[in-house]
Scaffold this motif. Structure first.
Motif, PDB file in Angstrom:
ATOM      1  N   CYS A  97       0.845  -1.189   0.000  1.00 54.64           N
ATOM      2  CA  CYS A  97       0.000   0.000   0.000  1.00 54.64           C
ATOM      3  C   CYS A  97       0.879   1.236   0.000  1.00 54.64           C
ATOM      4  O   CYS A  97       1.591   1.502   0.972  1.00 54.64           O
ATOM      5  CB  CYS A  97      -0.887   0.025   1.238  1.00 54.64           C
ATOM      6  SG  CYS A  97      -1.814  -1.497   1.473  1.00 54.64           S
ATOM      7  N   LYS A  98       0.842   1.984  -1.088  1.00 50.72           N
ATOM      8  CA  LYS A  98       1.614   3.226  -1.192  1.00 50.72           C
ATOM      9  C   LYS A  98       0.837   4.317  -0.471  1.00 50.72           C
ATOM     10  O   LYS A  98      -0.352   4.530  -0.729  1.00 50.72           O
ATOM     11  CB  LYS A  98       1.820   3.573  -2.667  1.00 50.72           C
ATOM     12  CG  LYS A  98       2.613   4.830  -2.892  1.00 50.72           C
ATOM     13  CD  LYS A  98       2.769   5.072  -4.391  1.00 50.72           C
ATOM     14  CE  LYS A  98       3.287   6.471  -4.671  1.00 50.72           C
ATOM     15  NZ  LYS A  98       3.303   6.759  -6.108  1.00 50.72           N
ATOM     16  N   VAL A  99       1.525   5.026   0.435  1.00 49.81           N
ATOM     17  CA  VAL A  99       0.839   6.008   1.269  1.00 49.81           C
ATOM     18  C   VAL A  99       1.780   7.180   1.561  1.00 49.81           C
ATOM     19  O   VAL A  99       2.999   7.010   1.595  1.00 49.81           O
ATOM     20  CB  VAL A  99       0.342   5.332   2.581  1.00 49.81           C
ATOM     21  CG1 VAL A  99       1.488   4.801   3.401  1.00 49.81           C
ATOM     22  CG2 VAL A  99      -0.529   6.239   3.399  1.00 49.81           C
ATOM     23  N   GLN A 107      -2.081   6.039   9.525  1.00 47.17           N
ATOM     24  CA  GLN A 107      -3.215   5.586  10.337  1.00 47.17           C
ATOM     25  C   GLN A 107      -4.472   5.447   9.482  1.00 47.17           C
ATOM     26  O   GLN A 107      -5.192   4.453   9.585  1.00 47.17           O
ATOM     27  CB  GLN A 107      -3.478   6.559  11.497  1.00 47.17           C
ATOM     28  CG  GLN A 107      -4.621   6.121  12.386  1.00 47.17           C
ATOM     29  CD  GLN A 107      -4.433   4.738  12.981  1.00 47.17           C
ATOM     30  OE1 GLN A 107      -3.403   4.435  13.548  1.00 47.17           O
ATOM     31  NE2 GLN A 107      -5.421   3.876  12.851  1.00 47.17           N
ATOM     32  N   GLN A 108      -4.724   6.404   8.603  1.00 49.00           N
ATOM     33  CA  GLN A 108      -5.893   6.327   7.723  1.00 49.00           C
ATOM     34  C   GLN A 108      -5.791   5.132   6.781  1.00 49.00           C
ATOM     35  O   GLN A 108      -6.799   4.512   6.448  1.00 49.00           O
ATOM     36  CB  GLN A 108      -6.052   7.619   6.926  1.00 49.00           C
ATOM     37  CG  GLN A 108      -6.545   8.775   7.751  1.00 49.00           C
ATOM     38  CD  GLN A 108      -6.635  10.073   6.965  1.00 49.00           C
ATOM     39  OE1 GLN A 108      -6.261  10.138   5.797  1.00 49.00           O
ATOM     40  NE2 GLN A 108      -7.123  11.118   7.613  1.00 49.00           N
ATOM     41  N   ALA A 109      -4.576   4.795   6.366  1.00 54.50           N
ATOM     42  CA  ALA A 109      -4.394   3.643   5.475  1.00 54.50           C
ATOM     43  C   ALA A 109      -4.879   2.369   6.143  1.00 54.50           C
ATOM     44  O   ALA A 109      -5.512   1.527   5.497  1.00 54.50           O
ATOM     45  CB  ALA A 109      -2.922   3.510   5.080  1.00 54.50           C
ATOM     46  N   TRP A 110      -4.592   2.221   7.433  1.00 56.24           N
ATOM     47  CA  TRP A 110      -5.042   1.013   8.143  1.00 56.24           C
ATOM     48  C   TRP A 110      -6.570   0.919   8.173  1.00 56.24           C
ATOM     49  O   TRP A 110      -7.124  -0.177   8.181  1.00 56.24           O
ATOM     50  CB  TRP A 110      -4.469   0.965   9.556  1.00 56.24           C
ATOM     51  CG  TRP A 110      -3.052   0.501   9.510  1.00 56.24           C
ATOM     52  CD1 TRP A 110      -1.925   1.251   9.678  1.00 56.24           C
ATOM     53  CD2 TRP A 110      -2.606  -0.825   9.227  1.00 56.24           C
ATOM     54  NE1 TRP A 110      -0.810   0.471   9.520  1.00 56.24           N
ATOM     55  CE2 TRP A 110      -1.194  -0.812   9.243  1.00 56.24           C
ATOM     56  CE3 TRP A 110      -3.254  -2.033   8.947  1.00 56.24           C
ATOM     57  CZ2 TRP A 110      -0.429  -1.947   8.999  1.00 56.24           C
ATOM     58  CZ3 TRP A 110      -2.496  -3.155   8.708  1.00 56.24           C
ATOM     59  CH2 TRP A 110      -1.103  -3.113   8.736  1.00 56.24           C
ATOM     60  N   ASN A 111      -7.246   2.059   8.157  1.00 58.05           N
ATOM     61  CA  ASN A 111      -8.713   2.060   8.123  1.00 58.05           C
ATOM     62  C   ASN A 111      -9.246   1.542   6.790  1.00 58.05           C
ATOM     63  O   ASN A 111     -10.403   1.175   6.680  1.00 58.05           O
ATOM     64  CB  ASN A 111      -9.259   3.466   8.389  1.00 58.05           C
ATOM     65  CG  ASN A 111      -8.940   3.943   9.789  1.00 58.05           C
ATOM     66  OD1 ASN A 111      -8.738   3.149  10.703  1.00 58.05           O
ATOM     67  ND2 ASN A 111      -8.861   5.248   9.963  1.00 58.05           N
ATOM     68  N   VAL A 112      -8.387   1.512   5.756  1.00 60.01           N
ATOM     69  CA  VAL A 112      -8.752   0.985   4.442  1.00 60.01           C
ATOM     70  C   VAL A 112      -8.234  -0.442   4.264  1.00 60.01           C
ATOM     71  O   VAL A 112      -8.907  -1.299   3.692  1.00 60.01           O
ATOM     72  CB  VAL A 112      -8.201   1.908   3.322  1.00 60.01           C
ATOM     73  CG1 VAL A 112      -8.447   1.325   1.945  1.00 60.01           C
ATOM     74  CG2 VAL A 112      -8.792   3.307   3.436  1.00 60.01           C
ATOM     75  N   ILE A 113      -7.027  -0.707   4.768  1.00 60.93           N
ATOM     76  CA  ILE A 113      -6.383  -2.008   4.576  1.00 60.93           C
ATOM     77  C   ILE A 113      -7.187  -3.142   5.199  1.00 60.93           C
ATOM     78  O   ILE A 113      -7.445  -4.162   4.544  1.00 60.93           O
ATOM     79  CB  ILE A 113      -4.946  -1.992   5.148  1.00 60.93           C
ATOM     80  CG1 ILE A 113      -4.051  -1.081   4.303  1.00 60.93           C
ATOM     81  CG2 ILE A 113      -4.369  -3.406   5.224  1.00 60.93           C
ATOM     82  CD1 ILE A 113      -2.706  -0.754   4.939  1.00 60.93           C
TER      83      ILE A 113
END
Length: 152
Positions: A97-99, A107-113
């Motif tokens: 996941c590129k972020v 932190q927001q990426a984990w809400n999607v992952i």
């Protein structure tokens, strides 16, 4: 957010381990590693740096959490000394996941992952999550969250 499954190879790594609460001390461990790598002429455009939180802070006491700041090295670059340890990181399938490289974006990426994994046909494998820093992404202020996965 870009997300792809990638089969990462096994890596030989040089690393600095930080033990204690995750946070600013992790950045200090990475800075120590970068200084060592630069001194040993390993910090260049093809270098890959890795940040590996070894413990889940929700189940491990903060004072026992381990974080490894790593650089991928070749066999010929094996330069163990008092500043770094040498190890192996086993490869396998990872959700990449590129972020943006900010605490908020990660932190927001984990809400999607997590929801993505629940519908992707994969689940997390029992290996550490890796933060991968490649030169071309760092210059754009991005990193990659690499989540170990296996088919459901």
């Amino acid at each position: 957010m870009e997300m792809v499954i990638e089969n990462l190879p096994s890596y030989r790594i040089a690393y600095v381990r930080q033990v204690g609460p995750y946070g600013p001390a992790n950045a200090q461990a990475m800075n120590t590693l970068k200084q060592w790598a630069d001194k040993n002429q390993l910090l260049h455009e093809s270098a890959t740096l890795l940040g590996i939180p070894q413990d889940d802070p929700t189940t491990t006491p903060p004072e026992k959490c381990r974080y490894d700041a790593c650089i991928v090295i070749t066999e010929s670059e094996r330069q163990e000394d008092e500043f770094v340890e040498i190890g192996e990181l086993s490869g396998g399938d990872y959700l990449i996941c590129k972020v943006k490289h900010t605490a908020e974006d990660i932190q927001q990426a984990w809400n999607v992952i997590i929801p993505h994994l629940q519908t992707s046909g994969y689940r997390m494998d029992n290996k550490p999550v890796i933060e991968r820093y490649r030169w071309e992404l760092l210059n754009q202020h991005y990193c990659e969250i690499c989540v170990p996965v296996k088919p459901v």
